[in-house]
Design a protein around this motif. Sequence first.
Motif, PDB file in Angstrom:
ATOM      1  N   LEU A 771       0.819  -1.209   0.000  1.00  0.00           N
ATOM      2  CA  LEU A 771       0.000   0.000   0.000  1.00  0.00           C
ATOM      3  C   LEU A 771       0.855   1.263   0.000  1.00  0.00           C
ATOM      4  O   LEU A 771       0.443   2.311  -0.477  1.00  0.00           O
ATOM      5  CB  LEU A 771      -0.879   0.037   1.267  1.00  0.00           C
ATOM      6  N   ASN A 774       4.587   2.537  -4.856  1.00  0.00           N
ATOM      7  CA  ASN A 774       3.984   2.644  -6.176  1.00  0.00           C
ATOM      8  C   ASN A 774       4.394   1.464  -7.053  1.00  0.00           C
ATOM      9  O   ASN A 774       5.072   0.545  -6.587  1.00  0.00           O
ATOM     10  CB  ASN A 774       4.325   3.983  -6.824  1.00  0.00           C
ATOM     11  N   VAL A 781       3.531   7.933  -0.768  1.00  0.00           N
ATOM     12  CA  VAL A 781       2.203   8.197  -0.222  1.00  0.00           C
ATOM     13  C   VAL A 781       1.798   9.604  -0.643  1.00  0.00           C
ATOM     14  O   VAL A 781       2.632  10.503  -0.731  1.00  0.00           O
ATOM     15  CB  VAL A 781       2.156   8.098   1.319  1.00  0.00           C
ATOM     16  N   ASN A 830      -3.614   5.494  -1.436  1.00  0.00           N
ATOM     17  CA  ASN A 830      -2.240   5.610  -0.942  1.00  0.00           C
ATOM     18  C   ASN A 830      -2.069   6.926  -0.209  1.00  0.00           C
ATOM     19  O   ASN A 830      -1.029   7.565  -0.277  1.00  0.00           O
ATOM     20  CB  ASN A 830      -1.243   5.485  -2.094  1.00  0.00           C
TER      21      ASN A 830
END
Length: 940
Positions: A771, A774, A781, A830
Amino acid sequence: MKYNFNEIEAKWQKFWKDNQTFRADNNSERPKFYVLDMFPYPSGAGLHVGHPLGYIASDIYARYMRHKGYNVLHPMGYDSFGLPAEQYAIQTGQHPAKTTEENIKTYRRQLDQIGFSFDWSREVRTSDPGYYKWTQWIFIQLYESYYCKDADAARPVQELVRVFEKEGNAKINAACDDEVFQFSANEWNQYSEAEKQKVLAFYRLTFLSDTEVNWCPALGTVLANDEIVNGLSERGGHPVVRKKMKQWSMRISAYAQRLLDGLEKLDWPQPLKDAQTNWIGRSEGASIKFKVLGKAGENEWIEVFTTRPDTIFGVSFMTLAPEHPLVQKITAAEYLDEVNAYINATSKRSERDRMSDVKTITGQFTGAYAEHPFTGKPVPIWIGDYVLAGYGTGAVMAVPCGDQRDYDFAKHFGIEIPNIFAGIDISEHACEDKNVSIANSDFISGYPAKKAVQLVIEELEKRKIGKGKINYRLRDAVFSRQRYWGEPFPVYYKGDLPQIIDSAYLPITLPEVEKYLPTEDGKPPLGNATHWAWDTMSNSVVQNNRIDQETVFPLELNTMPGWAGSSWYFNRYMDATNVADFAGNEALNYWKDVDLYIGGSEHATGHLLYSRFWQKFLFDKGLVPVDEYAKKLINQGMILGTSAFVYRIEGSNEFVSHGLISDKKVQALHVNVSLVNASNELDLEQFKNSRVEYKNAGFLLEGGKYYVGREVEKMSKSKYNVVSPDDICDAYGADTLRLYEMFLGPLEQAKPWNTAGITGVSSFIKKLWRLFFNEEHEFFVSDESPDKDELKTLHKTIKKVDQDIADFSFNTSVSSFMIAVNELIALQCNKRAILEPLTVLISPYAPHIAEELWHLLGHRESIATAAFPVYNEQYLVELVKNYPVSFNGKLRFTLELPLDLSVQEIEKEVLAHPKTQQILEGRSPKKIIIVPGKIVNIVG
RNA sequence: GCUCGGGUGGUGGAAAGGUAGACACGUUGGACUUAAAAUCCAAUGGGCAGAAAUGCCCGUGCGGGUUCAAGUCCCGCCCCGAGUACCA
């Protein structure tokens, strides 16, 4: 960046260690919280996956409470005295201290790799002289105390002596031995020192006495009642016999009522409280004295205890335990041979025989009679082994119509069975119901039984032949063990009188010995020491003086039992390095008691009772601030192993696959679970190589495969079903192990381990990790503000997890994490505003990955110790205020509708209602449940 | 015997008296792969009908009861587990 758990876990474990992250401070502005685990005995086998279950739960709670802003004490240590190290020493000559040290190293390594937040600066070891010094010290305090029933507290024996000197013991109301007799001040003052000491031993809270003990010849030691299972020793399963020995005992019976009362205010599991209540076994009734008739028994009285004084007019005989001291005195000459033969026969019957054979009725008439206290009729006196010497007075008044055992006994020996119950048929069996009316019973005839009890007690007290009495089943605890690897007593002997070594000279350390077995003349192993007494004496009793053989008195050669050191260790953690005191006042007053204690229920009537007893004693002495040391207690359930079996055809070396056994005569043999895969297929090559006798074994296979049988059993080395946390940590990481142990099922429940299932938790951790990254595997994030669905996921997870931890439902909170992560993946979320709180939320469960993510999120401090908003109620309130998202997806409201609408019409009305529209926000509901007349449920 | 727990899919287990079987394992099918592992997607209590979407019926050890509504509460059984064991 890949999720490399080995690297991450090692990194953060080192960080915690270097920074002493979990060191608890004895001074803090924050409120205190003490989370305690039952400390382990460091066995040679190391930990299996079942052991850390409770530790993981307590660690989650400790970390959670740190997040909530508490100053948390979460210590760990070792209950390091014990039999296995000693038996190993007997076999190999290896000093128990050395094996213990090695085992502790293994334990420590295993505990560290799971990432517990223990404050190791407070570690204790019961076998450490710096620790057992204080165990010995507490023993001395007990020796110097008696239990005053008027004050309902322990008091110094010196106070007792002062009273004896002035007025004798007539007015003393103390917990004491049954053998105690009355004496005047004058008599006391004329006693020799030895006589005085003998009398004082009747009162001391720890005392030397000839005790009928459970002697285990194979182990060469005495066992406590709770160390015996079905007449066999708990350890090793050796037979146990009754034997009289001079032993130290603890007068725990003095505390019976307080131990019972104390349970009420404790938040402990009900089954455990019940077990202690039953063990203490309070029963209310009366003690009644029967005068023995005839010459032999002149001036002798038999005292009985009964819970049914109302049935006294139903007495048709009395029964004494064969061991009862009066038996020899009162037996009529013509019955002497039979009585002695009976006593002989019963003493030979082991406890085990007696237990397995409850049905057989045996007994013997003594030829003597006692006088019924009210009717004056002669009552025959029998002996029988259904009466226990150890309970009550070892004698009963037998009421065959009101007690089934008495009834059976009377039927068997043809004794009369008078009926004293109005309108009850006793031709088949006794009536044990208390809700009846008494008949044929002089002054209590016509009264209900409960009232009759009072009347009889009043009458007994008036005539001074009995009184109301409360009896406890709880026996005094034998405190001597004939072992090497335990705390030595701070005691030496002058003649047979024990003398206490002044506490200034503690600890009395264990001597070096050549052999760890009892000596050839039957003394405990410490009898093998050659210079011990000399060294100890010259150090203490006659310190700084030249000593010669005459001043070297023999030392106590027994050692203390395993429960000595564990009865106060929770206090030591508060101030573990104090050399001047068992714990300093300031520390004791700050930490006070354990807020959460987690451990196994097998200690219900052992450690958990003894430690409460010692705590109450220490409290009485003003040494600790509270008289119950653990406010809340949780019993974690056992994790069971799944054993695997191969089946050998009897009398051959041929093995049958599980599905082909049918009616073949086979012998099931444990096979190491590591040789079997998840589909129950046995690795034949490895199996053949595992033992010489399997090398040339034959196999009956199913489709070319050998399938094993499975059974769920306790995890143990001998069953080859042990799974080691080391292997799990190597393969999946500590965070996964922690989560999986919690995920297995409710904390308090026994449940089988199944390594195959761990992949679910493992892939959850990997998903959580992803999570934050990427598609190029870079940490990423976003700082965008979250949308409603993302917030909903976060909110419901916060609420659920917070609630679950408070309820100790750790298993369902792991599920909530999984749902949250799956939902966030689906939402492709994200965003920092979601992921950051989620990291905090999960950190008690999976602390290593949480630290790493927290670090990647740009935080410099450890996530583990700071108070964080997610677990703060105010934070939750704010979140809800800002984003009024429903937590559970259900909402109820009342809607008044006409009664004559059809279901479809009601549905329409409900859907059209503004409140419904507000909830649904344009989405269509999955289902509407309508119950005419009352309730409408919309599920959307 | 007594005292406590507990009976829910193939498995571990979820369910304020309100969609029973959440979440996971396993199984099956599919995607990606030369292949496997890993990963991802779908189905998965039972039965019936239907080409399908779907619909209906039965389901929480057994028998009753309370309730609009019971895995959950009440009564009576059965079975399993733990503790205790002649406690007068």
